[in-house]
Design a protein around this motif. Structure first.
Motif, PDB file in Angstrom:
ATOM      1  N   GLY A 142      -6.320  -0.359   1.443  1.00  0.00           N
ATOM      2  CA  GLY A 142      -6.042  -0.960   0.142  1.00  0.00           C
ATOM      3  C   GLY A 142      -6.942  -0.419  -0.951  1.00  0.00           C
ATOM      4  O   GLY A 142      -6.496  -0.135  -2.067  1.00  0.00           O
TER       5      GLY A 142
ATOM      6  N   ASN B  54       0.825  -1.213   0.000  1.00  0.00           N
ATOM      7  CA  ASN B  54       0.000   0.000   0.000  1.00  0.00           C
ATOM      8  C   ASN B  54       0.854   1.256   0.000  1.00  0.00           C
ATOM      9  O   ASN B  54       0.542   2.242  -0.679  1.00  0.00           O
TER      10      ASN B  54
ATOM     11  N   SER C  21      -5.532   2.024  -4.068  1.00  0.00           N
ATOM     12  CA  SER C  21      -5.765   1.565  -5.439  1.00  0.00           C
ATOM     13  C   SER C  21      -6.605   2.567  -6.212  1.00  0.00           C
ATOM     14  O   SER C  21      -6.369   2.808  -7.403  1.00  0.00           O
ATOM     15  N   HIS C  22      -7.602   3.156  -5.552  1.00  0.00           N
ATOM     16  CA  HIS C  22      -8.396   4.206  -6.204  1.00  0.00           C
ATOM     17  C   HIS C  22      -7.495   5.369  -6.606  1.00  0.00           C
ATOM     18  O   HIS C  22      -7.577   5.871  -7.745  1.00  0.00           O
TER      19      HIS C  22
ATOM     20  N   GLY D 286       1.700  -3.352  -9.333  1.00  0.00           N
ATOM     21  CA  GLY D 286       0.361  -3.747  -9.742  1.00  0.00           C
ATOM     22  C   GLY D 286      -0.075  -3.028 -10.997  1.00  0.00           C
ATOM     23  O   GLY D 286       0.065  -1.809 -11.100  1.00  0.00           O
TER      24      GLY D 286
ATOM     25  N   VAL E 173       2.322   1.670  -3.523  1.00  0.00           N
ATOM     26  CA  VAL E 173       1.297   2.112  -4.473  1.00  0.00           C
ATOM     27  C   VAL E 173       1.010   3.596  -4.280  1.00  0.00           C
ATOM     28  O   VAL E 173       0.896   4.364  -5.246  1.00  0.00           O
TER      29      VAL E 173
ATOM     30  N   ARG F 170      -4.291   5.324  -7.114  1.00  0.00           N
ATOM     31  CA  ARG F 170      -3.380   4.871  -8.177  1.00  0.00           C
ATOM     32  C   ARG F 170      -4.084   4.845  -9.530  1.00  0.00           C
ATOM     33  O   ARG F 170      -3.534   5.290 -10.551  1.00  0.00           O
ATOM     34  N   LEU F 171      -5.298   4.343  -9.580  1.00  0.00           N
ATOM     35  CA  LEU F 171      -6.047   4.299 -10.837  1.00  0.00           C
ATOM     36  C   LEU F 171      -6.304   5.712 -11.358  1.00  0.00           C
ATOM     37  O   LEU F 171      -6.132   5.992 -12.549  1.00  0.00           O
TER      38      LEU F 171
ATOM     39  N   LYS G 281      -3.117  -2.130 -14.020  1.00  0.00           N
ATOM     40  CA  LYS G 281      -4.458  -1.566 -13.903  1.00  0.00           C
ATOM     41  C   LYS G 281      -5.472  -2.630 -13.489  1.00  0.00           C
ATOM     42  O   LYS G 281      -6.368  -2.368 -12.675  1.00  0.00           O
TER      43      LYS G 281
ATOM     44  N   ARG H 107      -9.129  -4.747  -6.901  1.00  0.00           N
ATOM     45  CA  ARG H 107      -9.232  -4.341  -5.490  1.00  0.00           C
ATOM     46  C   ARG H 107     -10.428  -3.422  -5.272  1.00  0.00           C
ATOM     47  O   ARG H 107     -11.137  -3.527  -4.268  1.00  0.00           O
TER      48      ARG H 107
ATOM     49  N   HIS I 224      -5.416  -3.284  -9.653  1.00  0.00           N
ATOM     50  CA  HIS I 224      -6.044  -2.248  -8.824  1.00  0.00           C
ATOM     51  C   HIS I 224      -7.540  -2.147  -9.086  1.00  0.00           C
ATOM     52  O   HIS I 224      -8.315  -1.871  -8.161  1.00  0.00           O
TER      53      HIS I 224
END
Length: 353
Positions: A274, A200, A278-279, A325, A203, A281-282, A327, A333, A330
């Motif tokens: 997490g 985490n 991931s949100h 990771g 990321v 990162r996207l 796309k 997740r 993520h």
């Protein structure tokens, strides 16, 4: 509730920005691409003198004991200026992982956290999501995952095979090593939590760097559109060009809150950390790839040429969008949360949290 950064946090960022502006120039980045290691002892000494290697190290080991929120600001500057040194893996992700080791590793923590704080050690981190380990060639110590166990392996005990990257500033290596009791710091049960936190944090670091990179390519494109003229006018005065850059600026403003929420979640041990990282990162990866495409289009055919600084930062965007990771990882997740039978999605849940 106050969502703004403190004066101390902003002052630290301003100081780092002023130093990087003078010392981490695109000309230096190009020079480093041509060297054997791609790294600079002078730059590492510089970040050490600024106290950046001590940020995450607890005070009892000679550090400053700052939080992930402070690091988000620093990582944005690392992205903006394209710093090549392994600062984030060493002083943020690696230091936090070592600090969280169990009491059985107390002697190890005493030695290595102090060395990190004083800039005397560089770390590289190997994780199943990243088959190739960045900066393994200059690391004094590699933190490696073996079936969720945490192992610390000196560089002299591994075999490295170099692999090329689109971004010449990234030095990637396949690492061959033999796990043993002597290198193991935490078993799989403990290590599973440590690696989840390291994932985490990594990321989040990538997302923050992408935020800085978007700002950098926007700045380069805006400067170019003010200088480049067609039909006697700067091309930045043309509506079509304005729209390309405005689209990127709007996407960035919508992505920044996701980044900051993820930082707060990580710093406070939120149960959905997490999901939040991931949100972020996207959102930042999508924004960064859009920024690379639109700013290159604004520059025309010149955008990808070696002579322009833009290509340095575009290549870094494309490289970072594929680490810690992809796309699909993520998105999964996020989907696991959104599609869960007990998930409630409405504004009251957001603001209550």
């Amino acid at each position: 509730m106050d969502f703004t950064f403190t004066e101390d946090q902003l002052a630290l960022r301003a100081n780092v920005r002023s130093v990087f502006m003078k010392e981490v120039a695109p000309e230096l980045l190009r020079e480093l691409w041509e060297t054997d290691t791609g790294r600079s002892a002078e730059l590492w000494q510089l970040v050490t003198e600024q106290g950046l290697t001590a940020l995450s190290v607890p005070e009892e080991y000679g550090g400053l004991g700052l939080a992930d929120i402070d690091w988000v600001l620093m990582a944005q500057e690392v992205g903006y200026y394209g710093l090549t040194e392994p600062l984030i893996d060493t002083a943020w992700v690696g230091a936090a992982l070592i600090a969280a080791l169990p009491e059985s590793a107390a002697a190890f923590k005493d030695v290595w956290l102090a060395r990190i704080a004083h800039g005397e050690a560089k770390l590289a981190i190997g994780h199943p999501l990243n088959p190739l380990v960045e900066n393994a060639h200059v690391a004094d110590l590699l933190l490696l995952n073996h079936r969720d166990e945490v192992h610390a392996v000196p560089r002299g005990q591994v075999t490295l095979t170099a692999h090329a990257s689109l971004d010449a500033s990234r030095r990637l290596f396949a690492v061959e090593w033999t796990p043993s009791e002597a290198t193991r710091l935490a078993d799989a049960e403990v290590g599973r939590t440590l690696w989840a936190d390291a994932l985490n944090r990594s990321v989040l670091a990538v997302a923050a760097q992408l935020s800085g990179l978007v700002t950098r390519v926007l700045d380069l494109a805006i400067d170019y559109t003010a200088e480049r003229k067609q039909f006697g006018k700067p091309i930045g005065s043309f509506q079509a060009v304005k729209h390309l850059l405005a689209d990127v600026a709007v996407e960035l403003e919508f992505a920044k809150p996701a980044l900051l929420r993820a930082a707060v979640s990580l710093a406070n041990g939120h149960s959905k950390t997490g999901l939040h990282v991931s949100h972020a990162r996207l959102a930042l990866a999508d924004t960064a790839t859009l920024a690379a495409r639109h700013t290159m289009q604004v520059h025309g055919a010149m955008g990808y040429t070696w002579e322009l600084d833009l290509q340095i930062f575009m290549k870094r965007i494309w490289a970072l969008a594929a680490v810690w990771g992809d796309k699909a990882f993520h998105l999964q997740r996020v989907a696991d949360h959104v599609l869960a039978s007990d998930t409630v999605l409405d504004p009251s849940q957001t603001f209550a949290a």
